[in-house]
Scaffold this motif. Structure first.
Motif, PDB file in Angstrom:
ATOM      1  N   VAL A  73       0.683  -1.152  -0.101  1.00 22.10           N
ATOM      2  CA  VAL A  73       0.012  -0.143   0.284  1.00 22.10           C
ATOM      3  C   VAL A  73       1.048   1.303   0.211  1.00 22.10           C
ATOM      4  CG1 VAL A  73      -2.058  -1.081   0.954  1.00 22.10           C
ATOM      5  CG2 VAL A  73      -0.168   0.073   2.472  1.00 22.10           C
ATOM      6  N   PRO A  74       0.292   2.313  -0.484  1.00 23.16           N
ATOM      7  CA  PRO A  74       1.106   3.523  -0.722  1.00 23.16           C
ATOM      8  C   PRO A  74       1.181   4.446   0.634  1.00 23.16           C
ATOM      9  CG  PRO A  74      -0.872   3.896  -1.656  1.00 23.16           C
ATOM     10  CD  PRO A  74      -0.980   2.318  -1.099  1.00 23.16           C
ATOM     11  N   LYS A  75       2.189   5.121   0.790  1.00 22.81           N
ATOM     12  CA  LYS A  75       2.630   6.059   1.653  1.00 22.81           C
ATOM     13  C   LYS A  75       3.048   7.288   0.954  1.00 22.81           C
ATOM     14  CE  LYS A  75       4.573   7.433   5.930  1.00 22.81           C
ATOM     15  NZ  LYS A  75       3.110   7.676   6.554  1.00 22.81           N
ATOM     16  N   SER A  76       2.374   8.356   1.043  1.00 23.24           N
ATOM     17  CA  SER A  76       2.597   9.675   0.185  1.00 23.24           C
ATOM     18  C   SER A  76       3.713  10.585   0.932  1.00 23.24           C
ATOM     19  CB  SER A  76       1.409  10.616   0.140  1.00 23.24           C
ATOM     20  OG  SER A  76       0.537  10.715   1.325  1.00 23.24           O
ATOM     21  N   PHE A  85       5.612   2.567  -1.935  1.00 23.59           N
ATOM     22  CA  PHE A  85       4.794   1.442  -1.322  1.00 23.59           C
ATOM     23  C   PHE A  85       5.276   0.613  -0.320  1.00 23.59           C
ATOM     24  CE2 PHE A  85       2.604   2.801  -5.086  1.00 23.59           C
ATOM     25  CZ  PHE A  85       1.048   2.434  -5.019  1.00 23.59           C
ATOM     26  N   TYR A  86       4.742  -0.090   0.615  1.00 20.25           N
ATOM     27  CA  TYR A  86       5.045  -0.749   1.790  1.00 20.25           C
ATOM     28  C   TYR A  86       4.275  -1.997   1.653  1.00 20.25           C
ATOM     29  CZ  TYR A  86       8.028   3.343   3.206  1.00 20.25           C
ATOM     30  OH  TYR A  86       8.946   4.263   3.287  1.00 20.25           O
ATOM     31  N   GLU A  87       5.308  -3.047   2.028  1.00 20.59           N
ATOM     32  CA  GLU A  87       4.317  -4.484   2.106  1.00 20.59           C
ATOM     33  C   GLU A  87       3.326  -4.464   3.546  1.00 20.59           C
ATOM     34  OE1 GLU A  87       4.846  -9.234   1.793  1.00 20.59           O
ATOM     35  OE2 GLU A  87       6.754  -7.866   1.613  1.00 20.59           O
ATOM     36  N   LEU A  88       2.225  -4.793   3.325  1.00 23.14           N
ATOM     37  CA  LEU A  88       1.455  -4.727   4.377  1.00 23.14           C
ATOM     38  C   LEU A  88       1.028  -6.359   4.625  1.00 23.14           C
ATOM     39  CD1 LEU A  88      -0.278  -2.730   6.126  1.00 23.14           C
ATOM     40  CD2 LEU A  88      -2.275  -3.395   4.657  1.00 23.14           C
ATOM     41  N   SER A  90      -0.859  -6.910   7.908  1.00 22.36           N
ATOM     42  CA  SER A  90      -1.754  -6.562   8.838  1.00 22.36           C
ATOM     43  C   SER A  90      -2.291  -5.336   8.597  1.00 22.36           C
ATOM     44  CB  SER A  90      -1.265  -7.023  10.230  1.00 22.36           C
ATOM     45  OG  SER A  90      -2.080  -6.568  11.230  1.00 22.36           O
ATOM     46  N   PHE A  91      -3.639  -5.265   9.096  1.00 24.30           N
ATOM     47  CA  PHE A  91      -4.093  -3.951   9.199  1.00 24.30           C
ATOM     48  C   PHE A  91      -3.364  -3.112  10.203  1.00 24.30           C
ATOM     49  CE2 PHE A  91      -7.609  -6.022   6.332  1.00 24.30           C
ATOM     50  CZ  PHE A  91      -7.560  -5.310   5.415  1.00 24.30           C
ATOM     51  N   ASN A  92      -3.099  -3.773  11.304  1.00 29.16           N
ATOM     52  CA  ASN A  92      -2.488  -3.223  12.457  1.00 29.16           C
ATOM     53  C   ASN A  92      -1.270  -2.255  12.054  1.00 29.16           C
ATOM     54  OD1 ASN A  92      -4.401  -4.258  14.256  1.00 29.16           O
ATOM     55  ND2 ASN A  92      -3.060  -6.003  14.474  1.00 29.16           N
ATOM     56  N   GLN A  93      -0.863  -2.440  10.842  1.00 28.51           N
ATOM     57  CA  GLN A  93       0.415  -1.619  10.332  1.00 28.51           C
ATOM     58  C   GLN A  93       0.060  -0.582   9.601  1.00 28.51           C
ATOM     59  OE1 GLN A  93       1.701  -4.938   7.946  1.00 28.51           O
ATOM     60  NE2 GLN A  93       3.337  -5.513   9.100  1.00 28.51           N
ATOM     61  N   LEU A  94      -1.247  -0.093   9.970  1.00 33.32           N
ATOM     62  CA  LEU A  94      -1.686   1.274   9.044  1.00 33.32           C
ATOM     63  C   LEU A  94      -1.633   2.349  10.209  1.00 33.32           C
ATOM     64  CD1 LEU A  94      -4.405  -0.214   7.186  1.00 33.32           C
ATOM     65  CD2 LEU A  94      -2.082   0.595   6.229  1.00 33.32           C
ATOM     66  N   GLU A  95      -1.752   3.372   9.765  1.00 35.84           N
ATOM     67  CA  GLU A  95      -1.909   4.833  10.684  1.00 35.84           C
ATOM     68  C   GLU A  95      -2.863   5.741   9.659  1.00 35.84           C
ATOM     69  OE1 GLU A  95       1.548   6.993  11.802  1.00 35.84           O
ATOM     70  OE2 GLU A  95       2.144   7.153   9.931  1.00 35.84           O
ATOM     71  N   LYS A  96      -3.711   6.635  10.427  1.00 39.32           N
ATOM     72  CA  LYS A  96      -4.290   7.817   9.643  1.00 39.32           C
ATOM     73  C   LYS A  96      -3.323   8.851   8.978  1.00 39.32           C
ATOM     74  CE  LYS A  96      -8.652   6.938  10.239  1.00 39.32           C
ATOM     75  NZ  LYS A  96      -9.723   6.575   9.248  1.00 39.32           N
ATOM     76  N   GLY A  97      -3.207   9.052   7.952  1.00 39.63           N
ATOM     77  CA  GLY A  97      -2.077   9.943   7.329  1.00 39.63           C
ATOM     78  C   GLY A  97      -2.888  11.350   6.602  1.00 39.63           C
ATOM     79  N   GLU A 103      -2.448   4.723   5.942  1.00 39.39           N
ATOM     80  CA  GLU A 103      -1.149   4.483   5.072  1.00 39.39           C
ATOM     81  C   GLU A 103      -0.177   3.845   5.986  1.00 39.39           C
ATOM     82  OE1 GLU A 103      -0.406   8.439   2.527  1.00 39.39           O
ATOM     83  OE2 GLU A 103       0.510   8.451   4.422  1.00 39.39           O
ATOM     84  N   PRO A 104       0.661   2.869   5.434  1.00 47.08           N
ATOM     85  CA  PRO A 104       1.595   2.005   6.366  1.00 47.08           C
ATOM     86  C   PRO A 104       2.620   2.865   7.022  1.00 47.08           C
ATOM     87  CG  PRO A 104       2.380   2.302   4.079  1.00 47.08           C
ATOM     88  CD  PRO A 104       1.087   2.839   4.040  1.00 47.08           C
ATOM     89  N   LEU A 105       2.707   2.020   8.260  1.00 49.48           N
ATOM     90  CA  LEU A 105       3.927   2.778   9.343  1.00 49.48           C
ATOM     91  C   LEU A 105       5.144   2.139   8.724  1.00 49.48           C
ATOM     92  CD1 LEU A 105       1.609   1.870  12.375  1.00 49.48           C
ATOM     93  CD2 LEU A 105       2.498   4.137  11.836  1.00 49.48           C
ATOM     94  N   PRO A 106       6.161   2.835   8.194  1.00 48.61           N
ATOM     95  CA  PRO A 106       7.241   2.410   7.738  1.00 48.61           C
ATOM     96  C   PRO A 106       8.076   1.736   8.468  1.00 48.61           C
ATOM     97  CG  PRO A 106       6.855   4.902   7.056  1.00 48.61           C
ATOM     98  CD  PRO A 106       5.803   4.533   8.015  1.00 48.61           C
ATOM     99  N   GLU A 107       8.053   1.963   9.724  1.00 45.67           N
ATOM    100  CA  GLU A 107       8.804   1.139  10.953  1.00 45.67           C
ATOM    101  C   GLU A 107       8.156  -0.152  11.102  1.00 45.67           C
ATOM    102  OE1 GLU A 107       5.848   3.727  13.118  1.00 45.67           O
ATOM    103  OE2 GLU A 107       7.154   4.064  11.304  1.00 45.67           O
ATOM    104  N   LYS A 108       7.073  -0.347  10.757  1.00 45.22           N
ATOM    105  CA  LYS A 108       6.548  -1.740  10.907  1.00 45.22           C
ATOM    106  C   LYS A 108       6.307  -2.660   9.677  1.00 45.22           C
ATOM    107  CE  LYS A 108       3.745  -0.801  15.002  1.00 45.22           C
ATOM    108  NZ  LYS A 108       2.374  -0.807  15.534  1.00 45.22           N
TER     109      LYS A 108
END
Length: 190
Positions: A73-76, A85-88, A90-97, A103-108
Protein backbone atom coordinates in the motif's frame (compact mmCIF):
# COMPACT_ATOMS: atom_id res chain seq x y z
CA UNK A 1 -16.14 22.35 -16.63
CA UNK A 2 -12.88 22.01 -14.65
CA UNK A 3 -11.63 18.95 -12.81
CA UNK A 4 -12.66 20.32 -9.40
CA UNK A 5 -16.28 20.79 -10.51
CA UNK A 6 -16.29 17.32 -12.08
CA UNK A 7 -14.91 15.85 -8.83
CA UNK A 8 -17.58 17.52 -6.71
CA UNK A 9 -20.37 16.40 -9.05
CA UNK A 10 -19.18 12.78 -9.08
CA UNK A 11 -18.81 12.67 -5.29
CA UNK A 12 -22.43 13.83 -4.97
CA UNK A 13 -23.55 11.27 -7.54
CA UNK A 14 -21.76 8.43 -5.72
CA UNK A 15 -23.29 9.46 -2.39
CA UNK A 16 -26.74 8.92 -3.92
CA UNK A 17 -26.09 5.21 -4.54
CA UNK A 18 -28.00 3.31 -1.89
CA UNK A 19 -26.38 0.80 0.46
CA UNK A 20 -27.86 -2.28 -1.28
CA UNK A 21 -26.79 -1.14 -4.74
CA UNK A 22 -23.37 -0.12 -3.43
CA UNK A 23 -22.88 -3.53 -1.79
CA UNK A 24 -23.92 -5.35 -4.99
CA UNK A 25 -21.60 -3.17 -7.09
CA UNK A 26 -18.66 -3.89 -4.78
CA UNK A 27 -19.37 -7.62 -4.98
CA UNK A 28 -19.50 -7.44 -8.79
CA UNK A 29 -16.28 -5.40 -9.01
CA UNK A 30 -14.47 -7.86 -6.75
CA UNK A 31 -15.80 -10.91 -8.61
CA UNK A 32 -14.62 -9.52 -11.96
CA UNK A 33 -11.22 -8.64 -10.48
CA UNK A 34 -10.73 -12.06 -8.83
CA UNK A 35 -11.75 -13.86 -12.04
CA UNK A 36 -9.30 -11.88 -14.19
CA UNK A 37 -5.94 -13.05 -15.50
CA UNK A 38 -4.51 -9.79 -14.17
CA UNK A 39 -5.32 -10.89 -10.62
CA UNK A 40 -4.53 -14.57 -11.05
CA UNK A 41 -1.10 -13.97 -12.60
CA UNK A 42 -0.02 -11.36 -10.00
CA UNK A 43 1.83 -12.43 -6.86
CA UNK A 44 2.14 -8.87 -5.51
CA UNK A 45 -0.80 -6.44 -5.51
CA UNK A 46 -0.45 -2.68 -5.06
CA UNK A 47 -3.62 -1.10 -3.68
CA UNK A 48 -4.77 1.81 -1.53
CA UNK A 49 -6.74 1.18 1.65
CA UNK A 50 -10.18 2.51 0.79
CA UNK A 51 -11.92 5.29 2.65
CA UNK A 52 -15.67 5.18 3.34
CA UNK A 53 -16.53 6.96 0.09
CA UNK A 54 -14.40 4.69 -2.12
CA UNK A 55 -15.10 1.18 -3.39
CA UNK A 56 -14.03 -1.34 -0.74
CA UNK A 57 -10.45 -2.58 -1.01
CA UNK A 58 -10.15 -4.21 2.43
CA UNK A 59 -11.91 -7.30 1.06
CA UNK A 60 -9.45 -7.29 -1.85
CA UNK A 61 -6.49 -7.07 0.52
CA UNK A 62 -7.88 -9.93 2.64
CA UNK A 63 -8.46 -12.08 -0.46
CA UNK A 64 -4.87 -11.45 -1.60
CA UNK A 65 -3.53 -12.54 1.79
CA UNK A 66 -5.80 -15.60 1.72
CA UNK A 67 -4.33 -16.55 -1.68
CA UNK A 68 -0.75 -16.03 -0.49
CA UNK A 69 -0.20 -12.87 -2.50
CA UNK A 70 1.92 -10.02 -1.21
CA UNK A 71 0.07 -6.75 -0.69
CA UNK A 72 1.64 -3.32 -0.74
CA UNK A 73 0.00 0.00 0.00
CA UNK A 74 1.20 3.52 -0.72
CA UNK A 75 2.53 6.13 1.65
CA UNK A 76 2.58 9.65 0.26
CA UNK A 77 5.58 11.95 0.48
CA UNK A 78 4.15 15.45 0.67
CA UNK A 79 7.41 17.19 -0.16
CA UNK A 80 7.93 15.36 -3.45
CA UNK A 81 4.23 14.52 -3.99
CA UNK A 82 5.41 10.98 -4.66
CA UNK A 83 4.32 7.55 -3.47
CA UNK A 84 6.32 4.77 -1.87
CA UNK A 85 4.76 1.32 -1.48
CA UNK A 86 5.19 -0.79 1.65
CA UNK A 87 4.32 -4.44 2.13
CA UNK A 88 1.31 -4.86 4.41
CA UNK A 89 0.76 -8.09 6.33
CA UNK A 90 -1.79 -6.76 8.85
CA UNK A 91 -4.22 -3.87 9.09
CA UNK A 92 -2.46 -3.10 12.40
CA UNK A 93 0.44 -1.74 10.34
CA UNK A 94 -1.63 1.27 9.24
CA UNK A 95 -2.04 4.79 10.60
CA UNK A 96 -4.19 7.74 9.56
CA UNK A 97 -2.12 9.91 7.25
CA UNK A 98 -2.71 12.87 5.00
CA UNK A 99 -6.44 13.65 4.44
CA UNK A 100 -7.28 10.83 6.89
CA UNK A 101 -6.08 8.19 4.40
CA UNK A 102 -4.82 5.01 6.02
CA UNK A 103 -1.15 4.55 5.17
CA UNK A 104 1.52 2.05 6.19
CA UNK A 105 3.79 2.67 9.17
CA UNK A 106 7.30 2.53 7.62
CA UNK A 107 8.81 1.26 10.87
CA UNK A 108 6.44 -1.75 10.84
CA UNK A 109 6.55 -2.54 7.12
CA UNK A 110 9.07 -3.12 4.33
CA UNK A 111 9.38 -0.72 1.39
CA UNK A 112 9.09 -2.42 -2.00
CA UNK A 113 10.54 -1.46 -5.35
CA UNK A 114 7.88 -0.60 -7.96
CA UNK A 115 9.10 -3.53 -10.12
CA UNK A 116 7.90 -5.94 -7.42
CA UNK A 117 4.27 -4.82 -7.91
CA UNK A 118 2.69 -7.15 -10.47
CA UNK A 119 -0.76 -5.50 -10.47
CA UNK A 120 -1.55 -1.97 -9.35
CA UNK A 121 -5.15 -1.09 -8.49
CA UNK A 122 -5.41 2.66 -9.08
CA UNK A 123 -8.08 4.75 -7.34
CA UNK A 124 -10.07 7.45 -9.08
CA UNK A 125 -13.38 9.24 -9.34
CA UNK A 126 -14.02 9.75 -13.04
CA UNK A 127 -12.71 7.75 -16.00
CA UNK A 128 -12.72 7.78 -19.79
CA UNK A 129 -12.82 4.62 -21.93
CA UNK A 130 -9.15 5.36 -22.71
CA UNK A 131 -8.29 4.85 -19.03
CA UNK A 132 -7.64 8.48 -18.15
CA UNK A 133 -8.83 9.33 -14.67
CA UNK A 134 -9.59 12.19 -12.40
CA UNK A 135 -8.47 11.26 -8.92
CA UNK A 136 -8.91 12.99 -5.62
CA UNK A 137 -6.36 15.71 -6.41
CA UNK A 138 -2.65 16.11 -5.88
CA UNK A 139 -1.38 14.05 -8.82
CA UNK A 140 0.40 11.50 -6.63
CA UNK A 141 -0.67 8.50 -8.71
CA UNK A 142 0.05 10.20 -12.05
CA UNK A 143 3.61 10.85 -10.86
CA UNK A 144 3.99 7.22 -9.81
CA UNK A 145 2.38 5.87 -13.00
CA UNK A 146 4.70 7.91 -15.24
CA UNK A 147 7.49 5.39 -14.47
CA UNK A 148 5.48 2.29 -13.51
CA UNK A 149 5.69 -0.49 -16.11
CA UNK A 150 3.34 -3.11 -14.63
CA UNK A 151 -0.34 -3.68 -15.38
CA UNK A 152 -2.81 -1.18 -13.93
CA UNK A 153 -6.54 -1.45 -13.30
CA UNK A 154 -9.22 0.73 -11.74
CA UNK A 155 -12.50 -0.26 -10.11
CA UNK A 156 -15.50 1.93 -10.89
CA UNK A 157 -19.24 2.03 -11.29
CA UNK A 158 -20.32 2.49 -14.91
CA UNK A 159 -21.72 5.91 -13.85
CA UNK A 160 -18.12 7.00 -13.26
CA UNK A 161 -17.30 6.44 -16.93
CA UNK A 162 -17.62 9.55 -19.10
CA UNK A 163 -16.88 10.16 -22.78
CA UNK A 164 -14.16 12.72 -22.14
CA UNK A 165 -12.71 15.45 -19.97
CA UNK A 166 -9.70 17.72 -20.51
CA UNK A 167 -6.50 15.62 -20.50
CA UNK A 168 -3.35 17.28 -19.22
CA UNK A 169 0.22 16.37 -20.30
CA UNK A 170 1.02 14.72 -16.93
CA UNK A 171 -2.11 12.50 -16.94
CA UNK A 172 -1.32 8.78 -17.27
CA UNK A 173 -4.10 6.32 -18.19
CA UNK A 174 -4.67 2.93 -16.54
CA UNK A 175 -4.59 -0.18 -18.70
CA UNK A 176 -7.87 -1.80 -17.63
CA UNK A 177 -11.22 -0.73 -16.23
CA UNK A 178 -13.49 -2.95 -14.14
CA UNK A 179 -17.13 -1.95 -13.77
CA UNK A 180 -20.05 -3.89 -12.36
CA UNK A 181 -20.55 -5.13 -15.95
CA UNK A 182 -17.07 -6.63 -16.39
CA UNK A 183 -13.48 -5.88 -17.28
CA UNK A 184 -12.35 -3.99 -20.36
CA UNK A 185 -9.01 -2.97 -21.75
CA UNK A 186 -8.69 0.80 -21.88
CA UNK A 187 -8.92 1.92 -25.49
CA UNK A 188 -7.16 5.01 -26.75
CA UNK A 189 -9.30 6.83 -29.28
CA UNK A 190 -7.55 8.47 -32.23
Amino acid sequence: MGKEELRKGMLLSLEEIGWIKRNQTENDLQDHLFDSLLWNEADCIGVTVSSEREWDTRTIIEKAWEEGKRVCVPKSDHQTKGLDFYELTSFNQLEKGYFGIEEPLPEKTKRLNPEEIKLLIVPGLIFTPAGYRIGYGGGYFDRFLSDFKGPTVSLLHSNQLVDSFPIEPHDVPVGFLITEEGIQKATLVN
